[in-house]
Design a protein around this motif. Structure first.
Motif, PDB file in Angstrom:
ATOM      1  N   GLU A   1      12.660 -10.948  -6.597  1.00 55.12           N
ATOM      2  CA  GLU A   1      12.462 -12.534  -6.126  1.00 55.12           C
ATOM      3  C   GLU A   1      10.997 -12.283  -5.254  1.00 55.12           C
ATOM      4  N   ASP A   2      11.089 -11.459  -4.233  1.00 55.50           N
ATOM      5  CA  ASP A   2       9.869 -11.173  -3.423  1.00 55.50           C
ATOM      6  C   ASP A   2       8.945 -10.621  -4.456  1.00 55.50           C
ATOM      7  N   ARG A   3       7.766 -11.179  -4.661  1.00 49.18           N
ATOM      8  CA  ARG A   3       6.599 -10.447  -5.735  1.00 49.18           C
ATOM      9  C   ARG A   3       5.932  -9.433  -4.894  1.00 49.18           C
ATOM     10  N   LEU A   4       6.072  -9.248  -3.800  1.00 52.94           N
ATOM     11  CA  LEU A   4       5.208  -8.161  -3.204  1.00 52.94           C
ATOM     12  C   LEU A   4       6.305  -6.977  -2.800  1.00 52.94           C
ATOM     13  N   ILE A   5       6.185  -5.883  -3.363  1.00 53.40           N
ATOM     14  CA  ILE A   5       7.280  -4.715  -3.400  1.00 53.40           C
ATOM     15  C   ILE A   5       6.878  -3.973  -2.278  1.00 53.40           C
ATOM     16  N   THR A   6       8.004  -3.621  -1.652  1.00 51.03           N
ATOM     17  CA  THR A   6       7.883  -2.733  -0.387  1.00 51.03           C
ATOM     18  C   THR A   6       8.442  -1.521  -1.058  1.00 51.03           C
ATOM     19  N   PRO A   7       8.000  -0.179  -0.048  1.00 48.76           N
ATOM     20  CA  PRO A   7       8.463   1.097  -0.443  1.00 48.76           C
ATOM     21  C   PRO A   7       9.858   1.163  -0.805  1.00 48.76           C
ATOM     22  N   GLU A   8      10.609   0.568   0.061  1.00 54.87           N
ATOM     23  CA  GLU A   8      12.064   0.652   0.034  1.00 54.87           C
ATOM     24  C   GLU A   8      12.472   0.181  -1.130  1.00 54.87           C
ATOM     25  N   LYS A   9      12.099  -1.055  -1.883  1.00 53.24           N
ATOM     26  CA  LYS A   9      12.080  -1.727  -2.838  1.00 53.24           C
ATOM     27  C   LYS A   9      11.994  -0.884  -4.166  1.00 53.24           C
ATOM     28  N   LEU A  10      10.663  -0.176  -4.300  1.00 51.51           N
ATOM     29  CA  LEU A  10      10.424   0.441  -5.413  1.00 51.51           C
ATOM     30  C   LEU A  10      11.342   1.550  -5.419  1.00 51.51           C
ATOM     31  N   LEU A  11      11.536   2.384  -4.196  1.00 55.92           N
ATOM     32  CA  LEU A  11      12.303   3.623  -4.434  1.00 55.92           C
ATOM     33  C   LEU A  11      13.754   3.210  -5.130  1.00 55.92           C
TER      34      LEU A  11
ATOM     35  N   GLU B   1       0.839  -1.251   0.040  1.00 58.25           N
ATOM     36  CA  GLU B   1      -0.098  -0.053  -0.005  1.00 58.25           C
ATOM     37  C   GLU B   1       0.747   1.333  -0.015  1.00 58.25           C
ATOM     38  N   ASN B   2       1.833   1.257   0.767  1.00 60.07           N
ATOM     39  CA  ASN B   2       2.722   2.383   0.884  1.00 60.07           C
ATOM     40  C   ASN B   2       3.488   2.687  -0.327  1.00 60.07           C
ATOM     41  N   ALA B   3       3.822   1.488  -1.158  1.00 56.80           N
ATOM     42  CA  ALA B   3       4.475   1.658  -2.242  1.00 56.80           C
ATOM     43  C   ALA B   3       3.735   2.356  -3.252  1.00 56.80           C
ATOM     44  N   VAL B   4       2.461   1.893  -3.350  1.00 57.02           N
ATOM     45  CA  VAL B   4       1.446   2.516  -4.413  1.00 57.02           C
ATOM     46  C   VAL B   4       1.427   4.177  -4.195  1.00 57.02           C
ATOM     47  N   LYS B   5       1.627   4.543  -2.672  1.00 59.95           N
ATOM     48  CA  LYS B   5       1.621   6.078  -2.761  1.00 59.95           C
ATOM     49  C   LYS B   5       2.830   6.578  -3.163  1.00 59.95           C
ATOM     50  N   ILE B   6       3.949   6.164  -2.749  1.00 60.01           N
ATOM     51  CA  ILE B   6       5.273   6.619  -3.403  1.00 60.01           C
ATOM     52  C   ILE B   6       4.975   6.633  -4.868  1.00 60.01           C
ATOM     53  N   LEU B   7       4.580   5.518  -5.634  1.00 57.57           N
ATOM     54  CA  LEU B   7       4.270   5.578  -7.033  1.00 57.57           C
ATOM     55  C   LEU B   7       3.551   6.624  -7.624  1.00 57.57           C
TER      56      LEU B   7
ATOM     57  N   ILE C   1       8.557  14.899  17.631  1.00 54.97           N
ATOM     58  CA  ILE C   1       8.040  13.545  17.787  1.00 54.97           C
ATOM     59  C   ILE C   1       7.158  13.003  16.679  1.00 54.97           C
ATOM     60  N   GLU C   2       6.303  14.051  16.269  1.00 54.46           N
ATOM     61  CA  GLU C   2       5.502  13.479  15.140  1.00 54.46           C
ATOM     62  C   GLU C   2       6.152  13.183  13.907  1.00 54.46           C
ATOM     63  N   MET C   3       6.975  13.988  13.509  1.00 53.67           N
ATOM     64  CA  MET C   3       7.935  13.936  12.387  1.00 53.67           C
ATOM     65  C   MET C   3       8.634  12.854  12.375  1.00 53.67           C
ATOM     66  N   ILE C   4       9.268  12.199  13.552  1.00 51.39           N
ATOM     67  CA  ILE C   4      10.087  11.097  13.704  1.00 51.39           C
ATOM     68  C   ILE C   4       9.265   9.785  13.650  1.00 51.39           C
ATOM     69  N   ARG C   5       7.943   9.839  14.487  1.00 51.56           N
ATOM     70  CA  ARG C   5       6.946   8.804  14.247  1.00 51.56           C
ATOM     71  C   ARG C   5       6.703   8.455  12.845  1.00 51.56           C
ATOM     72  N   LYS C   6       6.417   9.470  12.115  1.00 45.79           N
ATOM     73  CA  LYS C   6       5.741   9.388  10.685  1.00 45.79           C
ATOM     74  C   LYS C   6       7.001   8.923   9.885  1.00 45.79           C
ATOM     75  N   SER C   7       8.051   9.478  10.119  1.00 46.25           N
ATOM     76  CA  SER C   7       9.125   8.920   9.056  1.00 46.25           C
ATOM     77  C   SER C   7       9.482   7.258   9.451  1.00 46.25           C
ATOM     78  N   LEU C   8       9.439   7.110  10.859  1.00 47.11           N
ATOM     79  CA  LEU C   8       9.917   5.638  11.115  1.00 47.11           C
ATOM     80  C   LEU C   8       8.638   4.754  10.644  1.00 47.11           C
ATOM     81  N   GLU C   9       7.333   5.157  10.871  1.00 44.84           N
ATOM     82  CA  GLU C   9       6.246   4.492  10.160  1.00 44.84           C
ATOM     83  C   GLU C   9       6.560   4.020   8.641  1.00 44.84           C
ATOM     84  N   LYS C  10       6.831   5.295   7.825  1.00 41.30           N
ATOM     85  CA  LYS C  10       6.924   5.392   6.587  1.00 41.30           C
ATOM     86  C   LYS C  10       7.945   4.418   6.116  1.00 41.30           C
ATOM     87  N   ASN C  11       8.892   4.194   6.822  1.00 40.33           N
ATOM     88  CA  ASN C  11      10.230   3.863   6.411  1.00 40.33           C
ATOM     89  C   ASN C  11      10.158   2.344   7.233  1.00 40.33           C
ATOM     90  N   ASN C  12       9.020   1.896   7.602  1.00 42.70           N
ATOM     91  CA  ASN C  12       8.842   0.567   8.369  1.00 42.70           C
ATOM     92  C   ASN C  12       9.804   0.360   9.457  1.00 42.70           C
TER      93      ASN C  12
END
Ligand SMILES: Nc1ncnc2c1ncn2[C@@H]1O[C@H](COP(=O)(O)OP(=O)(O)O)[C@@H](O)[C@H]1O
Ligand SMILES: [Mg+2]
Length: 410
Positions: free
Chosen positions: A245-255, A215-221, A373-384
């Motif tokens: 190899e892994d067919r489910l693409i994570t945001p990091e992979k997509l980036l 889902e998050n990779a779609v947002k990046i796309l 705190i919010e920025m850090i939390r957001k960023s951590l969430e986004k970067n899994n």
């Protein structure tokens, strides 16, 4: 008039964007006429679909359709390619040769990258558009042909005209009807639709399971800029289909597949498509600025403290100068020497100055801390939860991030 959806299906055109639909509808409407059409749009937006539709839906469909990439033919041979040549017209012309305008008589010629045509060829083209006449290279005999022209360009024709690289009269002749195609970045949900289509195509081609985006990779796309438009998206889908190899693409992979051109990625990857999320993005950017400012305020505090405490003022001044310079550089501010230093008058306080200042400081630091705190939390969430990526995005070191996670108990 043939149905829009049927045409899309027939020509393998994916997408529901309103500007795309309008372009296809325009093509359907002009197809039965002989009017010249100019297709405009960035490279890779799918300009070649339009002349194919026009030709197929016209009375010319049983005659020839020839696509010519004007930018790919050397200047020395383009006249001969388009209009043919006589035997002996130039060295190597051992035989008389028919050009595209003769071969496509009764049909359609697509002149891709028409802005690249040399000026001498533009003169010949204007003549054939005006009265159907042309002359082979090395000949003096006028020939007639009946060809419908669809041209395309990704360059700004008005600019080319003002620089005298393109004839104005030819431009007006070619662009009786203009069909603009939208850039991929402006097509919202179509981006994901196209990605899924290409993923399915490549899965079939390479006999592998279809890749899917988290889902998050779609947002990046959706928030990516795609300077190469559909061609680039297709290319990325193919690369990922083959490599991962892994067919489910994570945001990091997509980036890893999206070139990190500064202007291609949004300043903070907000996650939504640009049209709906301008406000959200702006807010994120504001938080980031506040976050940076807080760091600078801390630096300035330290600087003031040093000044107050230190007797060795020369060393301190040197350090401070360096610090100030860095702050100015970080924020792309005008040079230090050009900045007027303003004395901020003390705010008169009804009680005592000390209390007043303290209150302001506390308020400000609290709200900044919340944002931090919010920025850090957001960023951590986004970067899994990946600290390395989060730290990079936040513009702080991994160690600082680690310390802050502990400090704020995140
Ligand atoms: N709407 C679309 N749906 C699916 N594929 C498309 C669509 N538009 C373009 N393509 C594909 O994108 C690529 C680039 O298209 P092209 O017409 O060559 O772009 P341009 O001529 O504008 O540079 C081609 O592979 C084409 O098949
Ligand atoms: Mg093209």
């Amino acid at each position: 008039m043939e149905n829009l959806q049927a045409i899309k299906q027939r020509f393998g055109i994916i997408g529901n964007d309103i500007h795309l639909n309008r372009a296809i509808e325009k093509a359907i409407r002009v197809a039965p006429t002989d009017i010249s059409v100019l297709v405009t749009g960035e490279s890779g937006v799918g300009k070649e679909n339009i002349p194919r539709i026009i030709h197929q839906l016209s009375h010319r469909k049983h005659a020839k359709y020839i696509a010519v990439n004007c930018g790919a033919i050397p200047e020395g041979t383009i006249d001969s390619e388009l209009f043919g040549h006589e035997k002996g017209a130039f060295t190597g012309a051992t035989q008389t040769r028919k050009g595209y305008f003769e071969v496509a008589d009764g049909g359609t010629i697509f002149l891709d990258e028409v802005g690249e045509l040399p000026l001498t060829t533009q003169v010949r083209l204007l003549r054939v558009l005006e009265n159907g006449e042309f002359i082979k290279v090395g000949s003096s005999q006028v020939q007639k042909t009946n060809v419908r022209i669809v041209a395309a360009t990704n360059v700004n024709m008005h600019e080319a005209i003002s620089k005298e690289k393109f004839r104005e009269d030819l431009y007006y002749r070619l662009s009786t009807i203009e069909i603009p195609l939208p850039s991929l970045r402006d097509r919202g949900e179509d981006i994901h639709l196209l990605f899924r289509k290409f993923a399915a195509d490549f899965a079939q081609k390479y006999r592998m399971p279809t890749i899917r985006l988290e889902e998050n990779a779609v947002k990046i796309l959706l928030s990516y800029n795609f300077p190469g438009n559909i061609r680039q998206l297709k290319n990325i889908a193919e690369q990922i289909s083959i490599v991962e190899e892994d067919r489910l693409i994570t945001p990091e992979k997509l980036l890893q597949y999206l070139p990190k051109n500064r202007s291609n990625l949004p300043a903070v990857i907000g996650g939504k498509s640009s049209s709906q999320s301008d406000f959200a993005n702006e807010r994120d950017i504001m938080y980031k600025i506040l976050f940076d400012m807080r760091n600078d305020i801390n630096d300035l505090k330290k600087l003031t403290l040093d000044l107050m405490q230190s007797s060795d003022s020369e060393q301190v001044q040197e350090d401070n100068h360096r610090l100030i310079e860095r702050i100015y550089q970080d924020h792309d501010l005008p040079e230090v020497s050009n900045v007027e230093v303003v004395q901020i008058p003390k705010v008169p306080s009804p009680q005592n100055d000390y209390d007043y200042a303290e209150t302001i400081e506390e308020d400000e630091s609290l709200s900044l801390q919340d944002k931090e705190i919010e920025m850090i939390r957001k960023s951590l969430e986004k970067n899994n939860g990946k600290r390395k990526l989060a730290a990079k995005e936040l513009g702080i070191s991994e160690r600082t991030l680690y310390r802050k996670i502990k400090q704020y108990d995140l």
